[in-house]
Write a protein that holds these residues in place. Structure first.
Motif, PDB file in Angstrom:
ATOM      1  N   LEU A   6       0.355 -10.485   9.385  1.00 50.12           N
ATOM      2  CA  LEU A   6      -0.366  -9.234   9.151  1.00 50.12           C
ATOM      3  C   LEU A   6       0.435  -8.309   8.247  1.00 50.12           C
ATOM      4  N   VAL A   7       1.735  -8.215   8.490  1.00 47.39           N
ATOM      5  CA  VAL A   7       2.602  -7.372   7.664  1.00 47.39           C
ATOM      6  C   VAL A   7       2.623  -7.891   6.233  1.00 47.39           C
ATOM      7  N   VAL A   8       2.716  -9.198   6.075  1.00 48.99           N
ATOM      8  CA  VAL A   8       2.728  -9.793   4.738  1.00 48.99           C
ATOM      9  C   VAL A   8       1.409  -9.511   4.016  1.00 48.99           C
ATOM     10  N   ALA A   9       0.299  -9.671   4.720  1.00 44.65           N
ATOM     11  CA  ALA A   9      -1.010  -9.419   4.105  1.00 44.65           C
ATOM     12  C   ALA A   9      -1.147  -7.955   3.682  1.00 44.65           C
ATOM     13  N   LYS A  10      -0.695  -7.036   4.527  1.00 48.83           N
ATOM     14  CA  LYS A  10      -0.766  -5.607   4.189  1.00 48.83           C
ATOM     15  C   LYS A  10       0.127  -5.286   2.989  1.00 48.83           C
ATOM     16  N   LEU A  11       1.312  -5.874   2.937  1.00 48.29           N
ATOM     17  CA  LEU A  11       2.220  -5.625   1.815  1.00 48.29           C
ATOM     18  C   LEU A  11       1.682  -6.211   0.514  1.00 48.29           C
ATOM     19  N   ILE A  12       1.019  -7.356   0.594  1.00 46.38           N
ATOM     20  CA  ILE A  12       0.400  -7.933  -0.606  1.00 46.38           C
ATOM     21  C   ILE A  12      -0.713  -7.018  -1.103  1.00 46.38           C
ATOM     22  N   THR A  13      -1.518  -6.500  -0.179  1.00 46.87           N
ATOM     23  CA  THR A  13      -2.574  -5.562  -0.550  1.00 46.87           C
ATOM     24  C   THR A  13      -2.001  -4.315  -1.205  1.00 46.87           C
ATOM     25  N   LEU A  14      -0.928  -3.781  -0.628  1.00 46.09           N
ATOM     26  CA  LEU A  14      -0.270  -2.606  -1.206  1.00 46.09           C
ATOM     27  C   LEU A  14       0.257  -2.910  -2.601  1.00 46.09           C
ATOM     28  N   PHE A  43      -6.658   3.855  -6.642  1.00 44.43           N
ATOM     29  CA  PHE A  43      -5.987   2.656  -6.151  1.00 44.43           C
ATOM     30  C   PHE A  43      -4.685   2.976  -5.433  1.00 44.43           C
ATOM     31  N   VAL A  44      -4.054   4.069  -5.765  1.00 38.70           N
ATOM     32  CA  VAL A  44      -2.883   4.495  -4.981  1.00 38.70           C
ATOM     33  C   VAL A  44      -3.325   4.827  -3.558  1.00 38.70           C
ATOM     34  N   LEU A  45      -4.427   5.547  -3.430  1.00 43.50           N
ATOM     35  CA  LEU A  45      -4.924   5.883  -2.093  1.00 43.50           C
ATOM     36  C   LEU A  45      -5.386   4.642  -1.333  1.00 43.50           C
ATOM     37  N   ILE A  46      -6.022   3.718  -2.018  1.00 45.51           N
ATOM     38  CA  ILE A  46      -6.454   2.485  -1.361  1.00 45.51           C
ATOM     39  C   ILE A  46      -5.241   1.702  -0.859  1.00 45.51           C
ATOM     40  N   GLY A  47      -4.209   1.628  -1.673  1.00 48.82           N
ATOM     41  CA  GLY A  47      -2.992   0.936  -1.247  1.00 48.82           C
ATOM     42  C   GLY A  47      -2.301   1.635  -0.097  1.00 48.82           C
ATOM     43  N   ILE A  51      -1.634   0.360   4.367  1.00 49.63           N
ATOM     44  CA  ILE A  51      -0.474   0.271   5.263  1.00 49.63           C
ATOM     45  C   ILE A  51      -0.368   1.426   6.244  1.00 49.63           C
ATOM     46  N   CYS A  52      -1.137   2.478   6.037  1.00 51.78           N
ATOM     47  CA  CYS A  52      -0.934   3.673   6.860  1.00 51.78           C
ATOM     48  C   CYS A  52      -1.389   3.497   8.302  1.00 51.78           C
ATOM     49  N   GLU A  53      -2.376   2.667   8.547  1.00 50.22           N
ATOM     50  CA  GLU A  53      -2.883   2.526   9.910  1.00 50.22           C
ATOM     51  C   GLU A  53      -1.785   2.069  10.868  1.00 50.22           C
ATOM     52  N   GLY A  54      -1.094   1.008  10.497  1.00 49.71           N
ATOM     53  CA  GLY A  54      -0.017   0.510  11.357  1.00 49.71           C
ATOM     54  C   GLY A  54       1.126   1.486  11.479  1.00 49.71           C
ATOM     55  N   LEU A  55       1.447   2.148  10.372  1.00 53.38           N
ATOM     56  CA  LEU A  55       2.551   3.116  10.418  1.00 53.38           C
ATOM     57  C   LEU A  55       2.222   4.309  11.312  1.00 53.38           C
ATOM     58  N   ILE A  56       1.012   4.817  11.181  1.00 54.80           N
ATOM     59  CA  ILE A  56       0.606   5.954  12.020  1.00 54.80           C
ATOM     60  C   ILE A  56       0.606   5.547  13.488  1.00 54.80           C
ATOM     61  N   ALA A  72      -9.348   4.839   7.363  1.00 50.92           N
ATOM     62  CA  ALA A  72     -10.664   4.780   6.719  1.00 50.92           C
ATOM     63  C   ALA A  72     -10.894   5.983   5.818  1.00 50.92           C
ATOM     64  N   ALA A  73     -10.433   7.157   6.237  1.00 51.82           N
ATOM     65  CA  ALA A  73     -10.593   8.362   5.416  1.00 51.82           C
ATOM     66  C   ALA A  73      -9.789   8.254   4.122  1.00 51.82           C
ATOM     67  N   ILE A  74      -8.585   7.715   4.203  1.00 52.67           N
ATOM     68  CA  ILE A  74      -7.742   7.578   3.007  1.00 52.67           C
ATOM     69  C   ILE A  74      -8.339   6.561   2.044  1.00 52.67           C
ATOM     70  N   VAL A  75      -8.754   5.405   2.561  1.00 53.74           N
ATOM     71  CA  VAL A  75      -9.353   4.379   1.699  1.00 53.74           C
ATOM     72  C   VAL A  75     -10.661   4.893   1.098  1.00 53.74           C
ATOM     73  N   SER A  76     -11.464   5.590   1.891  1.00 52.63           N
ATOM     74  CA  SER A  76     -12.723   6.143   1.377  1.00 52.63           C
ATOM     75  C   SER A  76     -12.472   7.154   0.268  1.00 52.63           C
ATOM     76  N   SER A  77     -11.432   7.959   0.402  1.00 49.19           N
ATOM     77  CA  SER A  77     -11.084   8.910  -0.654  1.00 49.19           C
ATOM     78  C   SER A  77     -10.730   8.175  -1.944  1.00 49.19           C
ATOM     79  N   GLY A  78      -9.990   7.099  -1.818  1.00 54.25           N
ATOM     80  CA  GLY A  78      -9.654   6.303  -3.001  1.00 54.25           C
ATOM     81  C   GLY A  78     -10.878   5.705  -3.649  1.00 54.25           C
ATOM     82  N   LEU A  79     -11.804   5.226  -2.829  1.00 58.59           N
ATOM     83  CA  LEU A  79     -13.031   4.657  -3.378  1.00 58.59           C
ATOM     84  C   LEU A  79     -13.897   5.721  -4.043  1.00 58.59           C
TER      85      LEU A  79
END
Length: 88
Positions: A6-14, A43-47, A51-56, A72-79
């Motif tokens: 999961l960490v690897v997948a999130k870091l790849i997405t970032l 795309f900065v906000l999407i990235g 990772i923010c969900e797990g960190l929070i 979801a709010a952060i990703v939606s803002s990026g979109l």
């Protein structure tokens, strides 16, 4: 405990979202096209949202629901920023 895949997948997405953001910002600086600046910020906000969900959840000890809503709010803002760039 957080699983390594999961960490690897999130870091790849970032990493991928930051690469797209860098390329969009480079295009903005090269051609001066304002929509590319919105794409870059989006795309900065999407990235960051990736990772923010797990960190929070881990750092602040919130519920997974609260962390998910913030993510979801952060990703939606990026979109929304990407959408704005498409309409300009």
């Amino acid at each position: 405990m957080i699983e390594a895949p999961l960490v690897v997948a999130k870091l790849i997405t970032l990493a991928l979202s930051l690469v797209v953001a860098y390329l969009a910002f480079h295009a903005y600086r090269r051609h001066g096209r304002e929509p590319m600046l919105y794409v870059s910020a989006g795309f900065v906000l999407i990235g960051a949202g990736a990772i923010c969900e797990g960190l929070i959840y881990l750092v602040f000890g919130t519920s997974i629901l609260s962390a998910g809503l913030i993510q979801a709010a952060i990703v939606s803002s990026g979109l929304v920023l990407v959408l704005v760039s498409l309409t300009k």
